[in-house]
Design an enzyme around this catalytic site. Structure first.
Site, PDB file in Angstrom:
ATOM      1  N   CYS A  69      39.497  40.695  48.009  1.00  0.00           N
ATOM      2  CA  CYS A  69      39.114  42.184  48.350  1.00  0.00           C
ATOM      3  C   CYS A  69      40.968  42.411  48.977  1.00  0.00           C
ATOM      4  CB  CYS A  69      38.713  41.589  49.881  1.00  0.00           C
ATOM      5  SG  CYS A  69      36.700  41.936  49.535  1.00  0.00           S
ATOM      6  N   ASN A  94      32.057  48.341  50.623  1.00  0.00           N
ATOM      7  CA  ASN A  94      33.057  47.522  50.798  1.00  0.00           C
ATOM      8  C   ASN A  94      33.962  47.448  49.277  1.00  0.00           C
ATOM      9  OD1 ASN A  94      34.707  45.075  50.378  1.00  0.00           O
ATOM     10  ND2 ASN A  94      33.938  43.932  51.464  1.00  0.00           N
ATOM     11  N   HIS A 104      40.723  46.186  55.888  1.00  0.00           N
ATOM     12  CA  HIS A 104      39.740  46.202  54.243  1.00  0.00           C
ATOM     13  C   HIS A 104      38.721  46.760  54.626  1.00  0.00           C
ATOM     14  CE1 HIS A 104      37.423  44.755  51.690  1.00  0.00           C
ATOM     15  NE2 HIS A 104      37.012  43.972  52.263  1.00  0.00           N
TER      16      HIS A 104
END
Length: 320
Positions: A114, A277, A247
């Protein structure tokens, strides 16, 4: 004047298939209310047949090039952040290169899950400042749906597919472009967020595994610390920040991080509700959304941040 990497265009891509929480509830034991309460997620996009990390990255790159007014032939560097490449090798960046019709440029992938886009951005920033190229494509692209365990309701509801891209140009400037980046990693926490397979271990792709509560705790602490660190490195204060583009992992993490920094929630770009996500794609995807809807404007001071498996985490300060 200093040679800096300046953002001159953004782009993003999402698979057409949009999957709501209600649709997921037909497949796994969950509810729309349960997912929203714990994550803020309402829907996500899932790649279909023929859609891959590289095809999404290519679409996002084309949009970024168009926004920048730059031809593919001017690109001298492609850095693609992904944890879900099309092939073990060659790099998915080279597939994007070919799809864009670029015969020769530097092209490689970066794997930091990520945080991958922040790692890729930092690498491209330093390569442009060092004169390795004048224009770069920095991409985050993922098809996380291919590594999800669709029987595990604690993880499969959290992720989606997508891509985001930036075009960087090396320019002589004092206070524009990428002003500072800071990156970290701590491999002691491997077992909190990982994929249970790999070429060298099981010979399989594997599935994503996560201990959510522990990840949440580390994320809030690490993200607040690296945001303060990168702001200090850039010579700016939190109150000067126009936008934080984080994020997009979990709405509760975004809220908690903003509180720790003393930033009002209206300064935080949030897309997790519609995209879930998307790992390395989430920061550039959210940035492109905010640029195209007019929130982020030329001259704004922006902070990007992310944390992912590894653990890895990082942040960047950009004068847009």
């Amino acid at each position: 004047m200093t040679r800096r990497a300046v953002v001159i265009g953004t782009g993003s891509a999402l698979p057409p298939r949009r999957v709501t929480n209600a649709e997921l509830a037909e497949r796994v034991e969950t509810t729309h209310e349960w997912i929203v309460e714990r994550t803020g997620i309402e829907a996500r996009h899932i790649a279909g047949d023929g859609e891959t990390t590289a095809t999404l990255a290519t679409e996002a790159s084309r949009k970024a090039l168009e926004a920048a007014g730059v031809t593919a032939g001017q690109i001298g560097l492609i850095v693609l952040a992904t944890a879900t490449p099309d092939q073990t090798f060659p790099a998915s960046a080279t597939r994007v290169q070919t799809a864009l019709g670029i015969d020769d440029c530097i092209a490689f992938d970066v794997a930091a899950v990520c945080t991958g886009f922040l790692y890729a951005l930092s690498v491209a920033d330093n390569m442009l400042k060092g004169g390795m190229a004048d224009y770069a494509l920095v991409i985050g692209s993922e098809t996380f749906s291919r590594i999800l365990d669709w029987e595990d309701r604690t993880t499969c509801v959290l992720f989606g597919d997508g891509a985001g891209a930036l075009v960087l140009k090396a320019e002589e400037t004092e206070d524009q472009g990428i002003l500072a980046t800071r990156l970290h990693a701590d491999g002691r926490h491997n077992d909190l967020l990982y994929v249970d397979g790999g070429v060298s271990t099981t010979g399989t792709v594997g599935k994503l595994r996560m201990k959510g509560k522990e990840v949440f705790r580390h994320a809030v602490v690490n993200l607040a610390a690296v945001l303060n660190e990168v702001l200090a490195a850039s010579g700016h204060q939190a109150e000067e920040v126009d936008w934080v583009v984080p994020h997009q992992a979990n709405k509760r993490i975004l809220d908690a991080t903003a509180r720790k920094l003393g930033l009002p929630p209206e300064k935080v770009v949030v897309t997790v509700d519609q995209h879930a996500n998307t790992s390395a794609a989430s920061v550039p995807l959210a940035l492109d959304v905010a640029v195209r809807d007019g929130r982020i404007r030329k001259g704004d001071l922006i902070v990007l941040e992310a944390m992912g498996g590894g653990f890895t985490w990082g942040a960047a300060v950009i004068r847009y």
